[in-house]
Write a protein that holds these residues in place. Structure first.
Motif, PDB file in Angstrom:
ATOM      1  N   SER A   5       0.827  -1.195   0.000  1.00 13.96           N
ATOM      2  CA  SER A   5       0.000   0.000   0.000  1.00 13.96           C
ATOM      3  C   SER A   5       0.871   1.257   0.000  1.00 13.96           C
ATOM      4  O   SER A   5       0.607   2.213  -0.737  1.00 13.96           O
ATOM      5  N   TYR A   6       1.915   1.229   0.794  1.00 14.15           N
ATOM      6  CA  TYR A   6       2.835   2.364   0.866  1.00 14.15           C
ATOM      7  C   TYR A   6       3.516   2.578  -0.492  1.00 14.15           C
ATOM      8  O   TYR A   6       3.584   3.704  -0.998  1.00 14.15           O
ATOM      9  N   LEU A   7       4.034   1.502  -1.086  1.00 10.42           N
ATOM     10  CA  LEU A   7       4.689   1.608  -2.394  1.00 10.42           C
ATOM     11  C   LEU A   7       3.723   2.114  -3.458  1.00 10.42           C
ATOM     12  O   LEU A   7       4.073   2.960  -4.279  1.00 10.42           O
ATOM     13  N   TRP A   8       2.510   1.582  -3.418  1.00  9.31           N
ATOM     14  CA  TRP A   8       1.501   1.967  -4.402  1.00  9.31           C
ATOM     15  C   TRP A   8       1.241   3.471  -4.329  1.00  9.31           C
ATOM     16  O   TRP A   8       1.171   4.155  -5.352  1.00  9.31           O
ATOM     17  N   LYS A   9       1.115   3.996  -3.123  1.00  8.19           N
ATOM     18  CA  LYS A   9       0.815   5.413  -2.943  1.00  8.19           C
ATOM     19  C   LYS A   9       2.040   6.294  -3.186  1.00  8.19           C
ATOM     20  O   LYS A   9       1.928   7.411  -3.668  1.00  8.19           O
ATOM     21  N   THR A  10       3.219   5.790  -2.825  1.00  7.00           N
ATOM     22  CA  THR A  10       4.426   6.594  -2.907  1.00  7.00           C
ATOM     23  C   THR A  10       5.020   6.647  -4.313  1.00  7.00           C
ATOM     24  O   THR A  10       5.304   7.730  -4.826  1.00  7.00           O
ATOM     25  N   ILE A  11       5.237   5.500  -4.913  1.00  4.71           N
ATOM     26  CA  ILE A  11       5.910   5.509  -6.218  1.00  4.71           C
ATOM     27  C   ILE A  11       4.958   5.278  -7.387  1.00  4.71           C
ATOM     28  O   ILE A  11       5.355   5.440  -8.529  1.00  4.71           O
ATOM     29  N   PRO A  13       1.460   3.077  -9.318  1.00  2.26           N
ATOM     30  CA  PRO A  13       1.189   1.730  -9.817  1.00  2.26           C
ATOM     31  C   PRO A  13       2.070   1.315 -10.987  1.00  2.26           C
ATOM     32  O   PRO A  13       2.454   0.150 -11.100  1.00  2.26           O
ATOM     33  N   ARG A  14       2.425   2.251 -11.858  1.00  7.64           N
ATOM     34  CA  ARG A  14       3.266   1.884 -13.012  1.00  7.64           C
ATOM     35  C   ARG A  14       4.649   1.427 -12.557  1.00  7.64           C
ATOM     36  O   ARG A  14       5.187   0.457 -13.065  1.00  7.64           O
ATOM     37  N   ARG A  15       5.212   2.129 -11.594  1.00  8.37           N
ATOM     38  CA  ARG A  15       6.540   1.747 -11.110  1.00  8.37           C
ATOM     39  C   ARG A  15       6.486   0.468 -10.283  1.00  8.37           C
ATOM     40  O   ARG A  15       7.412  -0.330 -10.335  1.00  8.37           O
ATOM     41  N   VAL A  16       5.418   0.280  -9.532  1.00  5.27           N
ATOM     42  CA  VAL A  16       5.254  -0.994  -8.819  1.00  5.27           C
ATOM     43  C   VAL A  16       5.180  -2.125  -9.844  1.00  5.27           C
ATOM     44  O   VAL A  16       5.802  -3.186  -9.677  1.00  5.27           O
ATOM     45  N   GLY A  17       4.454  -1.887 -10.930  1.00  7.65           N
ATOM     46  CA  GLY A  17       4.382  -2.871 -12.016  1.00  7.65           C
ATOM     47  C   GLY A  17       5.743  -3.168 -12.611  1.00  7.65           C
ATOM     48  O   GLY A  17       6.063  -4.323 -12.916  1.00  7.65           O
ATOM     49  N   LEU A  18       6.573  -2.133 -12.759  1.00  8.31           N
ATOM     50  CA  LEU A  18       7.924  -2.343 -13.280  1.00  8.31           C
ATOM     51  C   LEU A  18       8.775  -3.173 -12.318  1.00  8.31           C
ATOM     52  O   LEU A  18       9.545  -4.027 -12.755  1.00  8.31           O
ATOM     53  N   VAL A  19       8.633  -2.913 -11.033  1.00  2.00           N
ATOM     54  CA  VAL A  19       9.376  -3.701 -10.041  1.00  2.00           C
ATOM     55  C   VAL A  19       8.947  -5.166 -10.128  1.00  2.00           C
ATOM     56  O   VAL A  19       9.789  -6.081 -10.154  1.00  2.00           O
ATOM     57  N   VAL A  20       7.646  -5.389 -10.213  1.00  5.45           N
ATOM     58  CA  VAL A  20       7.136  -6.759 -10.336  1.00  5.45           C
ATOM     59  C   VAL A  20       7.664  -7.396 -11.621  1.00  5.45           C
ATOM     60  O   VAL A  20       8.092  -8.555 -11.625  1.00  5.45           O
ATOM     61  N   MET A  21       7.659  -6.638 -12.703  1.00  4.88           N
ATOM     62  CA  MET A  21       8.157  -7.149 -13.977  1.00  4.88           C
ATOM     63  C   MET A  21       9.640  -7.512 -13.889  1.00  4.88           C
ATOM     64  O   MET A  21      10.069  -8.542 -14.405  1.00  4.88           O
ATOM     65  N   CYS A  22      10.425  -6.680 -13.207  1.00  6.16           N
ATOM     66  CA  CYS A  22      11.854  -6.963 -13.035  1.00  6.16           C
ATOM     67  C   CYS A  22      12.086  -8.226 -12.205  1.00  6.16           C
ATOM     68  O   CYS A  22      12.912  -9.068 -12.569  1.00  6.16           O
ATOM     69  N   VAL A  23      11.357  -8.342 -11.107  1.00  2.00           N
ATOM     70  CA  VAL A  23      11.504  -9.526 -10.249  1.00  2.00           C
ATOM     71  C   VAL A  23      11.081 -10.777 -11.017  1.00  2.00           C
ATOM     72  O   VAL A  23      11.758 -11.810 -10.969  1.00  2.00           O
ATOM     73  N   TYR A  24       9.961 -10.692 -11.742  1.00  3.01           N
ATOM     74  CA  TYR A  24       9.472 -11.838 -12.514  1.00  3.01           C
ATOM     75  C   TYR A  24      10.469 -12.230 -13.597  1.00  3.01           C
ATOM     76  O   TYR A  24      10.739 -13.418 -13.800  1.00  3.01           O
ATOM     77  N   THR A  25      11.045 -11.248 -14.270  1.00  2.00           N
ATOM     78  CA  THR A  25      12.040 -11.532 -15.304  1.00  2.00           C
ATOM     79  C   THR A  25      13.260 -12.228 -14.707  1.00  2.00           C
ATOM     80  O   THR A  25      13.749 -13.214 -15.267  1.00  2.00           O
ATOM     81  N   ALA A  26      13.736 -11.741 -13.575  1.00  2.00           N
ATOM     82  CA  ALA A  26      14.887 -12.380 -12.923  1.00  2.00           C
ATOM     83  C   ALA A  26      14.549 -13.818 -12.542  1.00  2.00           C
ATOM     84  O   ALA A  26      15.363 -14.735 -12.740  1.00  2.00           O
ATOM     85  N   TRP A  27      13.342 -14.035 -12.030  1.00  2.00           N
ATOM     86  CA  TRP A  27      12.932 -15.394 -11.666  1.00  2.00           C
ATOM     87  C   TRP A  27      12.883 -16.290 -12.903  1.00  2.00           C
ATOM     88  O   TRP A  27      13.350 -17.427 -12.867  1.00  2.00           O
ATOM     89  N   LEU A  28      12.329 -15.764 -14.011  1.00  2.00           N
ATOM     90  CA  LEU A  28      12.264 -16.548 -15.243  1.00  2.00           C
ATOM     91  C   LEU A  28      13.655 -16.948 -15.725  1.00  2.00           C
ATOM     92  O   LEU A  28      13.900 -18.098 -16.087  1.00  2.00           O
ATOM     93  N   VAL A  29      14.554 -15.985 -15.734  1.00  2.00           N
ATOM     94  CA  VAL A  29      15.896 -16.222 -16.274  1.00  2.00           C
ATOM     95  C   VAL A  29      16.681 -17.213 -15.417  1.00  2.00           C
ATOM     96  O   VAL A  29      17.311 -18.137 -15.939  1.00  2.00           O
TER      97      VAL A  29
END
Length: 174
Positions: A5-11, A13-29
């Motif tokens: 909730s803090y991240l969503w409000k502070t940075i 939703p688009r940037r939270v999505g990018l963080v999720v995308m980065c973590v998911y990509t690292a997990w995939l690789v």
């Protein structure tokens, strides 16, 4: 949950999505394993087999084409969606869809690597598609090496898709 909730409000939703995308990509690789997205890929894959199964009955070499249709459709659907989003100017969704395309290739690579082990789930009474295709091509003993090359290619594509999303976000904020 307070952190999200803090991240969503502070940075945002688009940037939270990018963080999720980065973590998911690292997990995939680095740690890819069969997961829920692959269930979607498997359904598309099986739809390709079903749609083209009449070829197996009516033509010489039809069984190979019908089996090849599964992986082909599984890879084509996310690529087509990526292309359509890109053509409509929806760059960020296209980058996310490109990540799905890379993930679908990773799933194909994982399935190919397991051609001798038959480790991944299949629907119905047929064996691994890649086992049949690689055996007919005389490359069954090289399944794991070919799969590793595909995984590396998919990893490059996943990182490129994520990098593209990051670049789009940085341009949007400047």
């Amino acid at each position: 949950m307070k952190i999200l909730s803090y991240l969503w409000k502070t940075i945002g939703p688009r940037r939270v999505g990018l963080v999720v995308m980065c973590v998911y990509t690292a997990w995939l690789v680095f740690f890819y394993r069969y997961h829920w997205v692959d269930g979607i890929n498997l359904l598309i894959h099986e739809a390709g087999r079903l749609i083209f199964s009449p070829l197996a009955r009516v033509s010489a070499g039809g069984e190979t084409l019908a089996v090849l249709a599964g992986p082909a459709l599984q890879l084509a659907v996310p690529l087509y969606i990526t292309y359509r989003l890109w053509r409509r100017g929806e760059s960020t969704p296209a980058a996310v869809s490109a990540l799905w395309s890379a993930e679908s290739l990773m799933y194909a690579a994982e399935s190919m690597a397991g051609a001798n082990r038959l480790a991944l789930p299949v629907i119905g009474d047929h064996s691994n598609n890649w086992r049949l295709l690689l055996d007919r091509a005389g490359a069954l003993e090289s399944a794991e090496q070919i799969a590793l090359a595909l995984h590396l290619l998919a990893s490059i594509a996943a990182v490129a898709a994520t990098w593209r999303a990051i670049r789009l976000e940085s341009k949007a904020t400047t």
